[in-house]
Design a protein around this motif. Structure first.
Motif, PDB file in Angstrom:
ATOM      1  N   ILE A  58      35.313 137.162  29.366  1.00 54.57           N
ATOM      2  CA  ILE A  58      35.424 138.238  28.443  1.00 54.57           C
ATOM      3  C   ILE A  58      34.055 138.873  28.006  1.00 54.57           C
ATOM      4  CG2 ILE A  58      36.378 139.117  26.286  1.00 54.57           C
ATOM      5  CD1 ILE A  58      38.644 137.114  26.435  1.00 54.57           C
ATOM      6  N   LEU A  59      34.142 140.218  28.288  1.00 50.67           N
ATOM      7  CA  LEU A  59      32.996 141.068  27.931  1.00 50.67           C
ATOM      8  C   LEU A  59      33.488 141.887  26.681  1.00 50.67           C
ATOM      9  CD1 LEU A  59      31.493 142.028  31.354  1.00 50.67           C
ATOM     10  CD2 LEU A  59      30.859 139.896  30.087  1.00 50.67           C
ATOM     11  N   ALA A  60      32.982 141.479  25.737  1.00 49.13           N
ATOM     12  CA  ALA A  60      33.469 142.310  24.357  1.00 49.13           C
ATOM     13  C   ALA A  60      32.410 143.246  23.820  1.00 49.13           C
ATOM     14  CB  ALA A  60      33.775 141.098  23.391  1.00 49.13           C
TER      15      ALA A  60
ATOM     16  N   LYS B 259      41.812 145.753  23.801  1.00 43.10           N
ATOM     17  CA  LYS B 259      42.018 146.809  22.528  1.00 43.10           C
ATOM     18  C   LYS B 259      41.415 146.040  21.252  1.00 43.10           C
ATOM     19  CE  LYS B 259      46.709 145.517  20.817  1.00 43.10           C
ATOM     20  NZ  LYS B 259      47.936 146.055  20.697  1.00 43.10           N
ATOM     21  N   PRO B 260      40.967 146.775  20.111  1.00 46.27           N
ATOM     22  CA  PRO B 260      40.900 145.734  19.092  1.00 46.27           C
ATOM     23  C   PRO B 260      41.836 144.958  18.772  1.00 46.27           C
ATOM     24  CG  PRO B 260      40.008 148.346  18.737  1.00 46.27           C
ATOM     25  CD  PRO B 260      41.018 148.210  20.081  1.00 46.27           C
ATOM     26  N   GLY B 261      41.462 143.677  18.584  1.00 45.52           N
ATOM     27  CA  GLY B 261      42.642 142.777  17.992  1.00 45.52           C
ATOM     28  C   GLY B 261      41.694 141.386  17.684  1.00 45.52           C
ATOM     29  N   ILE B 262      42.953 140.431  17.481  1.00 40.63           N
ATOM     30  CA  ILE B 262      42.328 139.003  17.400  1.00 40.63           C
ATOM     31  C   ILE B 262      42.621 138.258  18.975  1.00 40.63           C
ATOM     32  CG2 ILE B 262      42.942 136.857  16.255  1.00 40.63           C
ATOM     33  CD1 ILE B 262      42.170 139.329  14.472  1.00 40.63           C
ATOM     34  N   LEU B 263      41.462 137.620  19.173  1.00 41.18           N
ATOM     35  CA  LEU B 263      41.300 136.695  20.197  1.00 41.18           C
ATOM     36  C   LEU B 263      41.449 135.444  19.478  1.00 41.18           C
ATOM     37  CD1 LEU B 263      40.347 136.796  23.473  1.00 41.18           C
ATOM     38  CD2 LEU B 263      38.194 136.051  22.465  1.00 41.18           C
ATOM     39  N   GLU B 264      42.277 134.573  20.185  1.00 43.39           N
ATOM     40  CA  GLU B 264      42.250 133.147  19.877  1.00 43.39           C
ATOM     41  C   GLU B 264      42.240 132.254  21.038  1.00 43.39           C
ATOM     42  OE1 GLU B 264      46.194 132.134  17.827  1.00 43.39           O
ATOM     43  OE2 GLU B 264      46.402 134.048  17.358  1.00 43.39           O
ATOM     44  N   PHE B 265      41.515 131.080  20.795  1.00 43.34           N
ATOM     45  CA  PHE B 265      41.326 130.312  21.993  1.00 43.34           C
ATOM     46  C   PHE B 265      41.324 128.721  21.322  1.00 43.34           C
ATOM     47  CE2 PHE B 265      37.112 131.808  21.179  1.00 43.34           C
ATOM     48  CZ  PHE B 265      36.307 130.667  21.106  1.00 43.34           C
ATOM     49  N   ASP B 266      41.745 127.876  22.288  1.00 41.43           N
ATOM     50  CA  ASP B 266      41.909 126.406  21.669  1.00 41.43           C
ATOM     51  C   ASP B 266      40.480 125.591  22.559  1.00 41.43           C
ATOM     52  OD1 ASP B 266      44.018 127.012  20.368  1.00 41.43           O
ATOM     53  OD2 ASP B 266      45.521 126.448  22.006  1.00 41.43           O
ATOM     54  N   ALA B 267      39.389 125.442  21.722  1.00 38.89           N
ATOM     55  CA  ALA B 267      38.574 124.717  22.510  1.00 38.89           C
ATOM     56  C   ALA B 267      38.669 123.294  22.608  1.00 38.89           C
ATOM     57  CB  ALA B 267      37.042 124.870  21.608  1.00 38.89           C
ATOM     58  N   SER B 268      39.552 122.736  21.774  1.00 38.88           N
ATOM     59  CA  SER B 268      40.109 121.306  21.793  1.00 38.88           C
ATOM     60  C   SER B 268      41.483 121.107  21.262  1.00 38.88           C
ATOM     61  CB  SER B 268      39.002 120.386  21.132  1.00 38.88           C
ATOM     62  OG  SER B 268      39.342 120.549  19.674  1.00 38.88           O
ATOM     63  N   PRO B 269      42.157 120.403  21.206  1.00 34.45           N
ATOM     64  CA  PRO B 269      43.367 120.114  20.664  1.00 34.45           C
ATOM     65  C   PRO B 269      43.369 120.322  19.134  1.00 34.45           C
ATOM     66  CG  PRO B 269      43.383 118.411  22.241  1.00 34.45           C
ATOM     67  CD  PRO B 269      42.048 119.185  21.946  1.00 34.45           C
TER      68      PRO B 269
ATOM     69  N   LEU C 261      38.878 135.270  16.589  1.00 34.88           N
ATOM     70  CA  LEU C 261      37.819 135.974  16.367  1.00 34.88           C
ATOM     71  C   LEU C 261      38.395 137.445  16.390  1.00 34.88           C
ATOM     72  CD1 LEU C 261      35.436 134.711  19.001  1.00 34.88           C
ATOM     73  CD2 LEU C 261      35.187 134.709  16.635  1.00 34.88           C
ATOM     74  N   PHE C 262      37.586 138.474  15.457  1.00 33.03           N
ATOM     75  CA  PHE C 262      38.401 139.854  15.768  1.00 33.03           C
ATOM     76  C   PHE C 262      37.292 140.324  17.000  1.00 33.03           C
ATOM     77  CE2 PHE C 262      36.880 144.251  15.342  1.00 33.03           C
ATOM     78  CZ  PHE C 262      37.983 144.970  15.245  1.00 33.03           C
ATOM     79  N   VAL C 263      37.874 140.985  18.011  1.00 32.37           N
ATOM     80  CA  VAL C 263      36.991 141.523  19.154  1.00 32.37           C
ATOM     81  C   VAL C 263      37.528 143.267  19.191  1.00 32.37           C
ATOM     82  CG1 VAL C 263      37.067 139.668  20.766  1.00 32.37           C
ATOM     83  CG2 VAL C 263      38.833 141.355  20.918  1.00 32.37           C
TER      84      VAL C 263
ATOM     85  N   GLU D 227      39.747 150.452  12.294  1.00 33.98           N
ATOM     86  CA  GLU D 227      40.439 149.637  13.301  1.00 33.98           C
ATOM     87  C   GLU D 227      40.352 148.203  12.709  1.00 33.98           C
ATOM     88  OE1 GLU D 227      37.911 149.965  16.563  1.00 33.98           O
ATOM     89  OE2 GLU D 227      38.919 151.633  17.299  1.00 33.98           O
ATOM     90  N   LEU D 228      39.333 147.546  12.200  1.00 34.45           N
ATOM     91  CA  LEU D 228      39.328 146.311  11.591  1.00 34.45           C
ATOM     92  C   LEU D 228      40.294 145.743  10.654  1.00 34.45           C
ATOM     93  CD1 LEU D 228      37.729 143.506  11.618  1.00 34.45           C
ATOM     94  CD2 LEU D 228      36.095 144.537  10.235  1.00 34.45           C
ATOM     95  N   LYS D 229      40.281 147.021   9.698  1.00 36.95           N
ATOM     96  CA  LYS D 229      41.232 146.853   8.495  1.00 36.95           C
ATOM     97  C   LYS D 229      42.827 147.009   9.210  1.00 36.95           C
ATOM     98  CE  LYS D 229      42.448 148.789   4.230  1.00 36.95           C
ATOM     99  NZ  LYS D 229      42.264 149.784   3.226  1.00 36.95           N
ATOM    100  N   ALA D 230      43.023 147.828  10.033  1.00 33.99           N
ATOM    101  CA  ALA D 230      44.364 147.871  10.461  1.00 33.99           C
ATOM    102  C   ALA D 230      44.739 146.623  11.342  1.00 33.99           C
ATOM    103  CB  ALA D 230      44.407 148.997  11.519  1.00 33.99           C
TER     104      ALA D 230
END
Length: 133
Positions: free
Chosen positions: A78-80, A46-56, A62-64, A126-129
Motif C-alpha cells: 500500500i502506497l498511502a 479513499k480516506p478511511g481506516i486501514l486495519e491489519f493484524d500483525a499477530s493474533p 490507522l487513518f489513511v 475528511e479526517l473528522k468525517a
C-alpha cells in the motif's frame, strides 16, 4: 490463519513491513479484506481506516488519506498519501485545527495561500468525517 507479506509506505517512511494475517482496506469502490492468496488486485484508496493484524493479539488501526493498494503473488503493498495512528488523534485538537483552517481560508491574501488553506481544511474535514467526530 496463514500470514502473508505486507508493506505500508507513506511519502515520509515505511510505516510497516512484515507478515500479517489480514488487512482491511478502505477502497474507493468499497471496503475489502485481503487474506493470504488473495486474487491480484490494484485499487485506489479513499480516506478511511486501514486495519491489519500483525499477530493474533496485535490489531493496528490507522487513518489513511488516499493512495493505492496492490495485491500480487508476492504480497500486499500500500502506497498511502498520509497515515496517522488512531491513538494519536484527538477530537478536540481536530476541531480546533479545523476552525483555524477555516479562518486561514477566509483570511488568505493570495490564491496560493487560499489553495493551501483550503487543502488543509479539506483534509481535516475528511479526517473528522471518517472518524465520525
Amino acid at each position: 490463519m496463514p500470514a502473508f507479506p505486507f508493506e505500508l509506505v507513506s511519502p515520509e517512511k515505511v510505516v510497516f513491513s512484515g507478515d500479517v494475517e489480514a488487512v482491511v482496506i478502505p477502497g474507493v469502490e468499497g471496503e475489502f479484506t485481503v487474506l493470504k492468496d488473495h486474487a491480484p488486485t490494484l485499487a485506489l484508496l479513499k480516506p478511511g481506516i486501514l486495519e491489519f493484524d500483525a499477530s493474533p493479539t496485535q490489531k493496528t488501526k490507522l487513518f489513511v488519506r488516499g493512495g493505492f493498494a496492490q495485491v500480487a503473488p508476492e504480497g500486499l503493498t500500500i502506497l498511502a498519501e498520509q497515515t496517522i495512528a488512531l491513538e494519536e488523534l484527538d477530537a478536540a485538537k481536530i476541531d480546533a485545527d479545523l476552525k483555524d483552517a477555516e479562518e486561514d481560508v477566509a483570511d488568505a491574501k493570495s490564491d496560493e495561500a487560499r489553495r493551501i488553506a483550503t487543502e488543509r481544511r479539506d483534509q481535516l474535514s475528511e479526517l473528522k468525517a471518517v472518524l465520525k467526530l
